[in-house]
Design an enzyme around this catalytic site. Structure first.
Site, PDB file in Angstrom:
ATOM      1  N   ASP A 170       9.217   2.676  -0.065  1.00 46.68           N
ATOM      2  CA  ASP A 170       8.176   3.336   0.723  1.00 46.68           C
ATOM      3  C   ASP A 170       8.301   2.825   2.156  1.00 46.68           C
ATOM      4  OD1 ASP A 170       5.980   4.374   1.931  1.00 46.68           O
ATOM      5  OD2 ASP A 170       4.516   3.592   0.488  1.00 46.68           O
ATOM      6  N   TYR A 190       0.853  -1.190   0.000  1.00 46.88           N
ATOM      7  CA  TYR A 190       0.000   0.000   0.000  1.00 46.88           C
ATOM      8  C   TYR A 190       0.883   1.231   0.000  1.00 46.88           C
ATOM      9  CZ  TYR A 190      -3.349   3.524   1.681  1.00 46.88           C
ATOM     10  OH  TYR A 190      -4.130   4.647   1.828  1.00 46.88           O
ATOM     11  N   LYS A 206       4.308   8.306   9.333  1.00 46.41           N
ATOM     12  CA  LYS A 206       3.919   7.695  10.613  1.00 46.41           C
ATOM     13  C   LYS A 206       4.846   8.060  11.776  1.00 46.41           C
ATOM     14  CE  LYS A 206       0.845   4.332   8.558  1.00 46.41           C
ATOM     15  NZ  LYS A 206       1.010   3.954   7.167  1.00 46.41           N
TER      16      LYS A 206
END
Ligand code: PLP
Length: 422
Positions: A237, A142, A265
């Protein structure tokens, strides 16, 4: 009364599906989604005042736990000084210097507000510097919700992927090739046939977003190799994996150098902050120095940066990584040895402080393996744990996180609760 039920009923009237991010809706586990009043350390307090031990940790962002005193103080201090100016501040310089010093191959970095934005910018840089259109991603990874990456494996490897969302233009999706994660032959076939059209190969070097899936030995080196062969940029990523397993990006642990890397995050300390960085030959093509455009009203605002700086400071000083890893190891051993003895349909995948309870008898190496998992059994496990005061991610396809605030004893108790539920 503000119960989960009554809040959710009000929410569905005014918020699509009642939530601001889909997985919070409990669609894959059933039941009424949770409403949180507060959090402290590893503990959440629900609106009904029930306490839960949190293994979601804001999808990994809260590595120090909730309402960490020093982070809260840093946010308070900055709040009194102003939260955003749309003008440069010293803190963003400090923060960028810090990231570039900690991530060896990151020579320049630009701050943005979300992982989605960081990835979108990384892809634009890759397209800009290569002059190519297409990208290669891996099924089950994702990368946020921008058009190019909302694409899953289609019927043919070389025809581009299937749309994962309505509203994504067909031609955008057809520019994205999708290979199986850990599958070198599909990677090789796409690169051999279409490599000259590929601007970027983008991957989660450790996958957090189909549940935890580790790269097979040598796989990341292969990605580097194939990117070099076809002249594509390699994008790691690391929005989940950055600063999660050690005090740097996972690329440092793996010893593989991407051209660009995205972080998010953890580095935002619970505020909206993410980053895209990498080799300065590429990064310097961004506006205003170069002609690849990117901008942001709140980008690098001093509030988010203050939280990020404090989290990095505490992580460096306290080094909670060995303890989180040890807790993870114990958890995984306890659960897997018991599941094996009972021949149960459960396997704990774990790396350091991250784990997924896969309801499967087989090792999970890619998305097709995850799809074999018994999601009904996971939903049952989720609710059993919830009843006993443990909050797991409300989907089989997600990772669970141990924070620095989880005590080894709490993690052991949780592991025993899972064993009892088997
Ligand atoms: C969470 C995540 C994103 C998206 O980040 P947002 O801040 O939610 O936009 C992108 N990539 C990975 C690997 C992620 O885990």
């Amino acid at each position: 009364m503000n119960t989960d039920q009554s809040l959710f009923e009000r929410a569905v009237n005014v918020i699509p599906g009642g939530v601001n991010s889909p997985v919070r809706a409990f669609n894959s586990v059933g039941g009424t989604p949770l409403y949180v009043k507060s959090g402290r350390g590893a503990t959440l307090r629900g609106v009904d005042d029930r306490e839960l031990l949190d293994f979601c940790c804001s999808w990994g962002a809260m590595i120090l736990g909730h309402a960490h005193d020093e982070v809260a103080e840093a946010i308070r201090e900055q709040t009194a000084l102003g939260t955003s100016f749309g003008i440069n501040t010293e803190k963003e310089v400090l923060f960028a210097e810090r990231l570039c010093a900690l991530v060896p191959f990151m020579e320049q970095v630009r701050l943005v507000n979300s992982g989605t934005e960081a990835v979108m910018t990384a892809i634009r840089i890759a397209r800009g510097v290569t002059g190519r259109r297409r990208i290669l991603k891996f099924d089950g990874c994702y990368h946020g919700h921008s058009d190019s990456v909302l694409v899953s494996a289609g019927s043919g490897l070389l025809t581009g992927g299937n749309l994962s969302s309505r509203g994504v233009p067909r031609h955008v999706a057809s520019d994205t090739f999708v290979a199986g994660y850990n599958n070198v032959s599909e990677l090789s076939e796409i690169v051999h046939e279409k490599g000259h059209e590929i601007a970027a190969i983008i991957v989660e070097p450790v996958v957090g977003n189909m549940g935890l899936v580790m790269p097979a030995p040598g796989y990341l080196e292969k990605l580097r190799h194939f990117a070099d062969c076809c002249g594509a940029l390699l994008i790691f990523d690391e929005v989940i994996s950055g600063f999660r397993f050690g005090f740097s990006a996972y690329a440092s642990i793996a010893g593989v150098k991407p051209d660009l890397i995205t972080l998010g995050k953890i580095i935002g300390g619970g505020l909206p902050l993410a980053a895209v960085g990498g080799r300065s030959v590429f990064m310097s093509d961004l506006a205003p120095g170069g002609s690849i455009y990117q901008a942001g009203t709140l980008s690098g605002n001093p509030l988010a940066v203050s939280a990020g700086l404090k989290v990095l400071e505490v992580l460096e000083r306290d080094n909670p990584y060995p303890l989180m890893a040890e807790s993870g190891d114990v958890l995984c051993d306890v659960i897997n040895s018991s599941a094996k003895a009972k021949k149960a349909n459960l396997r704990c995948a774990q790396y350091r402080g991250v784990f997924t309870l896969f309801c499967s008898n087989e090792p999970v190496r890619n998305l097709s393996d995850v799809r074999q998992c018994d999601t009904t059994a996971y939903a049952e496990l989720f609710h059993r744990m919830l009843d006993q005061g443990y909050y797991l991610p409300p989907s089989q396809f997600e990772s669970a996180f141990i924070s620095a605030a989880h005590t080894p004893d709490e993690v052991r108790k949780f592991a025993r609760a899972v064993v009892d539920a088997i």
